[in-house]
Design a protein around this motif. Structure first.
Motif, short mmCIF file in Angstrom:
data_model
loop_
_atom_site.label_atom_id
_atom_site.label_comp_id
_atom_site.label_asym_id
_atom_site.label_seq_id
_atom_site.Cartn_x
_atom_site.Cartn_y
_atom_site.Cartn_z
N ASP B 97 1.02 -1.19 -0.45
CA ASP B 97 -0.24 0.15 0.33
C ASP B 97 1.03 0.73 0.39
O ASP B 97 0.69 2.58 -0.44
CB ASP B 97 -0.68 0.21 1.09
N ILE B 98 1.59 1.35 0.82
CA ILE B 98 2.66 2.28 0.71
C ILE B 98 3.93 2.88 -0.23
O ILE B 98 3.51 3.82 -1.20
CB ILE B 98 4.08 2.21 1.75
N LEU B 101 0.29 3.85 -2.89
CA LEU B 101 0.02 5.42 -2.86
C LEU B 101 1.55 6.00 -2.99
O LEU B 101 1.38 7.13 -3.79
CB LEU B 101 0.39 5.78 -1.74
N GLN B 102 2.59 5.58 -3.62
CA GLN B 102 3.73 6.90 -4.45
C GLN B 102 3.45 6.57 -5.61
O GLN B 102 3.67 7.82 -5.67
CB GLN B 102 4.74 6.46 -2.86
N HIS B 105 0.57 8.64 -7.22
CA HIS B 105 0.66 10.29 -6.88
C HIS B 105 1.66 10.92 -7.62
O HIS B 105 1.41 11.84 -7.94
CB HIS B 105 -0.01 10.80 -5.69
N SER B 106 2.67 9.68 -8.25
CA SER B 106 3.94 10.29 -9.28
C SER B 106 3.49 10.09 -10.71
O SER B 106 3.71 9.74 -11.50
CB SER B 106 4.60 9.97 -8.99
#
Lengths: 303, 303
Positions: B97-98, B101-102, B105-106
């Protein structure tokens, strides 16, 4: 007043040996503003002997990793090192969720507050101001929402001519108003002109930070006449097509922008990892805008 | 068969100059297994001249940042460098998940698949195996769920005595079975004993990676008799109380664990940033378990 920027990282996208992802530290009157925070920024601070604890403001331009992957580590280390004073953080809205998800799963409750301001990348706006400086966003045109930052010194108070004030026995309580440029009409009918007892302070300087963007001219109004313009120059101009495709700028284009906006000086950075030596990028830009320098890691540039 | 580990980072919690957060690269028969991935791991790979593209397996012990903050950057760079082959990733369930998420958004859609296996930190289990090696978890006791990893070589096939096989004109098609230790009863009533034509291969070696944990003995069964034991040794024993409070181990305790589990060799690492020189940690451990070495960055240790 001190106004200078130290380069902590100058590489684009992927790191290469001796070039780290983007980060810069602005010192304005001994207050420290971190601009972007690529992976390894905290190691760079250690390498250059800069105490991370001095940083109270962080500005993140966009959520490509080479501009923010070092932030979670920097904040974590501040926490582990006992920081309690607040950190003002400015960046795209999802940034806080990204940080909080990682703090949650490491069971970290920060010992200091993060005062977060979500930046909109739609129109230029004032996002911060204190006694020294204002910070406005510059709306760049990249593959994802991206803003640059314009740091503008505040106009300083006028400088007192102390010897003359003392010689004329001007009362101390008049000094603060004279510094603010006020003329004083005294009860006895005489006037004390502030221009007789003060000189004007230096014109405020500006530092504009533009990374990453295609050179489409849309943001030129925001960066007119700045003292020092940092502009990304990812590629040499022979790779213009690649620059356009990836929404980046060439060294030649960065120089044209500096020229067209009346910049005092141009700093170029965000170099593609394909360039082992940077001299060709400098030469390409300096041919158009002679007062160009490379943004080199560990070097401090006066503004 | 090559079986060796290169230290990429040896610092605990916060980086210090010349010591990076934890990461190690295991080479087993020219396949490369990254164990933990603290911030700056990709820069360390570049520094030591190791191609990140060789890594096809990553094992993350737990979600404290000094063990995984470098992973998002490493994966992003692999993507930007055109990787297409899958990456097998093992770690605590929230890790995916971590990362996602990144990536979201990139605006990154990875060019290669991540084949993720969520690790449970409840009981030791086999999480990976191929022709060369098995990997089992070691259930450590830290402030958040944390597993170590036991890499065990597979028993190699017996070695053929080719000159003797040729001299006795043993048919080639018998060779594979002889290598597997099979005796052959031929139709003419004679027997070919594999021990006449082969020798045993070396005993399989094991590498146990234990970081981070309190030294409570709960995992000793999992690490019995390993060839090389890597164990965290965050503090000197005069800080035992601090070690217990933070769920870490002292150098003396690491040495006692190596002694009590019959390790062939002990590597200590995950050094607190308070130690400018590491010699006292080495001396404390070696006084109890002489075959101790410091895990030094850039150094490769044979297993």
């Amino acid at each position: 007043m001190k106004f200078e920027v130290t380069i902590l990282g100058s590489s684009s996208a992927t790191p290469v040996y001796n070039r780290n992802p983007t980060a810069q530290l602005l010192n304005c009157n001994e207050k420290f503003y971190l601009i972007d925070c690529g992976e390894g920024t905290q190691q760079q601070l250690i390498k250059f002997g800069i105490k991370a604890s001095k940083i109270d403001h962080v500005f993140i331009s966009h959520l490509h990793g080479d501009h923010y992957f070092g932030l979670i580590g920097l904040l974590s280390s501040m926490h582990l090192n006992g920081r309690t004073k607040p950190m003002k953080l400015f960046g795209p809205e999802p940034l806080l969720d990204i940080l909080n998800l990682q703090f949650k799963h490491s069971d970290t409750i920060l010992k200091f507050p993060i005062e977060f301001t979500a930046i909109q990348a739609e129109q230029p706006s004032l996002i911060f101001e204190n006694n020294d400086v204002t910070v406005e966003t510059i709306i760049l045109n990249h593959r994802i929402p991206c803003t640059g930052f314009k740091f503008k010194e505040k106009k300083r108070l006028r400088k007192l001519l102390v010897e003359k004030l003392e010689a004329d026995q001007v009362p101390l309580e008049y000094y603060p108003l004279l510094k603010r440029g006020v003329d004083l009409d005294l009860p006895n009918g005489s006037t004390i002109l502030n221009t007789d007892y003060t000189t004007d302070s230096a014109e405020p300087k500006t530092y504009c930070y533009c990374s990453d963007t295609i050179a489409d001219g849309s943001y030129l109004n925001s960066i007119q006449d700045c003292t020092v313009l940092y502009h990304e120059a990812t590629f040499l101009h022979d790779l213009l097509e690649r620059a356009i495709f990836t929404h980046h700028t060439t060294a030649l284009q960065a120089a044209e922008i500096a020229l067209n906006t009346g910049a005092g000086k141009l700093l170029i950075g965000h170099f593609s990892s394909r360039y082992k030596t940077l001299q060709p990028l400098l030469e390409e830009a300096a041919a158009v805008f002679p007062n160009t320098e490379l943004a080199l890691e560990g070097v401090t540039y006066l503004i």
